[in-house]
Design a protein around this motif. Sequence first.
Motif, PDB file in Angstrom:
ATOM      1  N   ASP A   1       0.661  -1.065  -0.062  1.00 21.62           N
ATOM      2  CA  ASP A   1      -0.011   0.029   0.174  1.00 21.62           C
ATOM      3  C   ASP A   1       0.870   1.220   0.134  1.00 21.62           C
ATOM      4  OD1 ASP A   1       1.034  -0.553   2.594  1.00 21.62           O
ATOM      5  OD2 ASP A   1      -0.626   0.549   3.608  1.00 21.62           O
ATOM      6  N   LYS A   2       2.102   1.109   0.357  1.00 23.05           N
ATOM      7  CA  LYS A   2       2.945   2.207   0.242  1.00 23.05           C
ATOM      8  C   LYS A   2       3.607   2.622  -1.222  1.00 23.05           C
ATOM      9  CE  LYS A   2       3.062   2.181   4.703  1.00 23.05           C
ATOM     10  NZ  LYS A   2       2.251   2.885   5.808  1.00 23.05           N
ATOM     11  N   LYS A   3       3.763   3.996  -1.589  1.00 23.64           N
ATOM     12  CA  LYS A   3       4.440   4.198  -2.861  1.00 23.64           C
ATOM     13  C   LYS A   3       5.768   4.452  -2.393  1.00 23.64           C
ATOM     14  CE  LYS A   3       0.417   5.477  -4.646  1.00 23.64           C
ATOM     15  NZ  LYS A   3      -0.017   4.667  -5.856  1.00 23.64           N
ATOM     16  N   ILE A   4       6.777   3.660  -3.284  1.00 18.43           N
ATOM     17  CA  ILE A   4       8.092   3.678  -3.453  1.00 18.43           C
ATOM     18  C   ILE A   4       8.786   4.595  -4.287  1.00 18.43           C
ATOM     19  CG2 ILE A   4      10.020   2.086  -3.279  1.00 18.43           C
ATOM     20  CD1 ILE A   4       8.033   1.409  -1.205  1.00 18.43           C
ATOM     21  N   ILE A   5       9.778   5.404  -3.655  1.00 18.71           N
ATOM     22  CA  ILE A   5      10.763   6.117  -4.632  1.00 18.71           C
ATOM     23  C   ILE A   5      12.285   5.690  -4.312  1.00 18.71           C
ATOM     24  CG2 ILE A   5      11.448   8.365  -4.975  1.00 18.71           C
ATOM     25  CD1 ILE A   5       8.629   9.795  -3.998  1.00 18.71           C
ATOM     26  N   VAL A   6      12.941   5.863  -5.426  1.00 19.89           N
ATOM     27  CA  VAL A   6      14.254   5.265  -5.161  1.00 19.89           C
ATOM     28  C   VAL A   6      15.415   6.381  -5.713  1.00 19.89           C
ATOM     29  CG1 VAL A   6      16.125   3.639  -6.009  1.00 19.89           C
ATOM     30  CG2 VAL A   6      13.879   2.780  -5.754  1.00 19.89           C
ATOM     31  N   GLY A   7      16.155   6.932  -4.621  1.00 16.39           N
ATOM     32  CA  GLY A   7      17.184   7.927  -4.900  1.00 16.39           C
ATOM     33  C   GLY A   7      18.597   7.455  -5.053  1.00 16.39           C
ATOM     34  N   GLY A   8      19.528   8.236  -5.011  1.00 14.79           N
ATOM     35  CA  GLY A   8      20.833   7.792  -4.684  1.00 14.79           C
ATOM     36  C   GLY A   8      21.626   7.328  -5.921  1.00 14.79           C
ATOM     37  N   CYS A   9      22.537   6.559  -5.659  1.00 16.44           N
ATOM     38  CA  CYS A   9      23.765   6.443  -6.909  1.00 16.44           C
ATOM     39  C   CYS A   9      23.135   5.256  -7.912  1.00 16.44           C
ATOM     40  CB  CYS A   9      24.909   5.851  -6.475  1.00 16.44           C
ATOM     41  SG  CYS A   9      25.948   7.115  -5.776  1.00 16.44           S
ATOM     42  N   MET A  10      22.249   4.307  -7.292  1.00 14.96           N
ATOM     43  CA  MET A  10      21.762   3.274  -8.215  1.00 14.96           C
ATOM     44  C   MET A  10      20.820   3.895  -9.336  1.00 14.96           C
ATOM     45  SD  MET A  10      19.039  -0.009  -7.126  1.00 14.96           S
ATOM     46  CE  MET A  10      18.867  -1.325  -8.136  1.00 14.96           C
ATOM     47  N   VAL A  11      20.043   4.939  -9.128  1.00 14.07           N
ATOM     48  CA  VAL A  11      19.471   5.639 -10.335  1.00 14.07           C
ATOM     49  C   VAL A  11      20.202   5.835 -11.373  1.00 14.07           C
ATOM     50  CG1 VAL A  11      18.197   7.570 -10.775  1.00 14.07           C
ATOM     51  CG2 VAL A  11      17.748   6.476  -8.573  1.00 14.07           C
TER      52      VAL A  11
END
Length: 424
Positions: A69-79
């Motif tokens: 039910d949570k929205k996920i955002i990815v930041g950092g170097c992996m992007v």
Amino acid sequence: MKVFIESYGCTFNQADGQIIAGNLLENDIELVDSIDEADVVIVNTCYVKLPTEDKMTYRIQRLQKDYPDKKIIVGGCMVEIDPVKLDKIGPNVSWIGPHQLNKSADVVRATYCGEVLRQTGFSKESKVCVPKVDNDGLIHILQICEGCLGACSFCCTRFARGPLNSYPIEDIVAEAQNAIENGACEIQLTAQDTGAFGHDTGEKLSDLIKEVANLKGDFRVRVGMMHAKNILNEVDEIIDAMKHPKVYDFIHLPVQSGSDKVLSDMRRGHTISQYKEIVSKFRNGIPGITLAVDIIVGYPTESDDDFNQTVELLREIKPSLIHLSKYQHRVGAISSSLKEIPPEIMKKRSKFLSNFKQEITEEENKELVNSIQNVLVVEKGSKGGYIAKTNSYIPVIVDNVELGTFVDVKITEATSTYLKSELL
């Protein structure tokens, strides 16, 4: 909407997490202290090593499974380093690239409303004097530049952080001043390579150190990792700046290998002779300075003789801190096209150096037993007591003290990683 942020990796990336938080608060988006409270979860990733990559991948997948039910955002170097893999494991996940932190609120709002928004690409936006959320308060991470001048064959971080972008000394000093006025007692000057600072703008690291150290207040300055090749022409000036009583007697100077052949294969840009000369100058100029080094074990072209040269270098320079890493291929890195050495050889060399490292560092720390040290108390210990730092930046366990204060202690015991003490 409510947002929870978790950051991984180096101090620079931790500071990026603080900037994301600052941008959200500035745009009236609420931050919370747990995932259970959040509508949106931001994972600010590190991607420097393969085990870290696996950890980040697992973490993102686990969040998707455990919190559908949570929205996920990815930041950092992996992007920036591995967008193909990231898209595969999270096709409905939004991204915030490390150069797009000023758009964090936009990404959060869009994601909360069901959109997939991905802000990526390089930028020259400054990360100094921007809103930040610093939960610690005592230790202030101050990013002085981003990117590097290197082309190390084993590194993938440079693909995320890009070319060197140094921030103006005037702005850095202004942020330091503000942090000190708000209670900071330790200023950490950080970058992918602090030694590269100013090579693109004409300013000098030595001048920056002096200007920050000369600010009014009772605090200490820690200078972060320096690449040897980038301080060859400024060593004497940096030593002179670091003699300031408010600067920790500490230098983090990665060498990675004790073999000139392997250093050349790694594209490090300096020789062992040059490295040892830098170390000698620092030790002569600042007696008692703590030397921290990084070593990569088992680079693909590392022979038994090359490895033995690394052991001999460590035996000669006797660093107080040794960060060991087993070589592993990284996404996009030049060395990833080479054949890795057999795992049994890697295991043998790594085990030997791990044991050797403990012997060297414990031996160095034992020399401080029974000495009187004036230490700065910087944080609470995870197992009780408090963690303080000597003037040479060695951790000391001490009881019954107040955070942010300087106290005199007697060193009673030494391990390979920290000291124990009694309050005087």
